[in-house]
Design a protein around this motif. Sequence first.
Motif, PDB file in Angstrom:
ATOM      1  N   ASN A 129      26.355  -5.818   4.998  1.00  0.00           N
ATOM      2  CA  ASN A 129      27.702  -5.296   5.224  1.00  0.00           C
ATOM      3  C   ASN A 129      28.348  -5.929   6.451  1.00  0.00           C
ATOM      4  O   ASN A 129      29.560  -6.163   6.491  1.00  0.00           O
ATOM      5  CB  ASN A 129      27.673  -3.774   5.370  1.00  0.00           C
ATOM      6  N   ARG A 160      29.491  -9.538   5.545  1.00  0.00           N
ATOM      7  CA  ARG A 160      30.687  -9.548   4.706  1.00  0.00           C
ATOM      8  C   ARG A 160      31.930  -9.155   5.507  1.00  0.00           C
ATOM      9  O   ARG A 160      33.017  -9.696   5.283  1.00  0.00           O
ATOM     10  CB  ARG A 160      30.511  -8.587   3.518  1.00  0.00           C
ATOM     11  N   LYS A 206      35.995  -5.374   0.614  1.00  0.00           N
ATOM     12  CA  LYS A 206      35.480  -4.435  -0.382  1.00  0.00           C
ATOM     13  C   LYS A 206      33.962  -4.539  -0.498  1.00  0.00           C
ATOM     14  O   LYS A 206      33.269  -3.514  -0.640  1.00  0.00           O
ATOM     15  CB  LYS A 206      36.140  -4.699  -1.735  1.00  0.00           C
ATOM     16  N   ALA A 207      33.444  -5.759  -0.433  1.00  0.00           N
ATOM     17  CA  ALA A 207      31.993  -5.951  -0.516  1.00  0.00           C
ATOM     18  C   ALA A 207      31.287  -5.293   0.671  1.00  0.00           C
ATOM     19  O   ALA A 207      30.204  -4.716   0.532  1.00  0.00           O
ATOM     20  CB  ALA A 207      31.661  -7.440  -0.571  1.00  0.00           C
ATOM     21  N   SER A 228      28.558  -2.263   0.367  1.00  0.00           N
ATOM     22  CA  SER A 228      27.216  -2.458   0.918  1.00  0.00           C
ATOM     23  C   SER A 228      26.876  -1.380   1.948  1.00  0.00           C
ATOM     24  O   SER A 228      25.772  -0.815   1.927  1.00  0.00           O
ATOM     25  CB  SER A 228      27.107  -3.846   1.565  1.00  0.00           C
TER      26      SER A 228
END
Length: 296
Positions: free
Chosen positions: A234, A237, A258-259, A263
Motif C-alpha cells: 500500500n 502504490r 485506488k490500489a 491494499s
Amino acid sequence: TIGKVCETLVNESPMKHVLKSRLCNELYATLKMLSEPWQSVHGYLADLYNSAIMVGDAVNASICYWSYCAGGFFTGALDIRSVSNNLAMCIKEVAKYQQNTILYSTMGLVQCCRHLSGRNITDIDIKTYDELDEIGEKTGNAFLAWQNFNCRVSDCFWMREYMSVAEFSEKYSEKYPSSHQKRILQVICVFFEGIACFNLARDTKKAKWRILGERAVMRMKQFELMMLKCNLENKCRLLEAELYYLDGDLESAEAAYKASIVSAQKNRIINEEALACELYGIFCVENDKVNRGFKM
C-alpha cells in the motif's frame, strides 16, 4: 518462516517464558516483523511482556511494553486513544524501574500522541522534543535520537506540516547517516518523507522535492523486495500515485490511489488506508473528479 520456526522452538521449551523475555526484540519480534504481517505481530508483544513479568525481568518487560505502544501507533494496530491509555501506564512502569532510555523514548511518543489527540495523558512531567534531542546527543544515545526523530516526524506528518517533515529528515540524516539502516521504522520514515516531498514539489514547483520524492519511491521498492509484500504494497502504490500525479499522469495516479486503498484495507492498515483515502480525495477535488471519489 524463520520467525515461525523461532516461535515454535521457544514455545516447546520448558523455559519458554525466560526465552521469550530474553529474545523479545533482537530475535523474536524483529524476525516476525520482517516475515509476517505487522498487524498480527503486534499482538505477540503483549505475550512477550507477560512472559517477562512472569520471570521477573523488569528490563525486558519495559522494552516489550514500550514496543507494544510504539508498534500499535506506527502500524495503526491501535487507535490513538488506546495508544494513549497504554502509554499512560507504560511510562509509570518504566519510570519505576528506572529504564531511562525507554522512559525518554516513551516521552517522545507521549508528546506525539498528546499533540495529535489534544489529550494530556499523564501527570508525569514530559520533556519536550528538543530536550529529548539534547539528552540523546549528550549521552551519545543513537537509539533515543532515532525514536525521538520518528515521533517528531510522525507528529508533523499527520498534522500535514510537510516542510517540517522534510527539514527534520534532512537534519537527522546529516547527524546520523547510517545509524538506523536496519530498523523497521525506517520504512515508515521513508514513506512519510516521500509523501511530504511530493506535496512540497506540487506546492513549490522546486526540483529538489521531486528528486527526494523519487528517491523515496526507489527505496520503498527496495524494501518491498526485502520484506513481506503485504506490509509494503500500500505504501509503494501511494508513493507511485503521488509521483504520477506530479507528472500529470492522472489516469495512472487514480489507479495507484485506488490500489493503495484496497491494499491497506485488505491488510488492516487502518491509518494508512485513511491517509490514502484523504490523498485520493484531494486528488479528486483538485482534478474535478469529485463524483469518482464518492464511489470509493
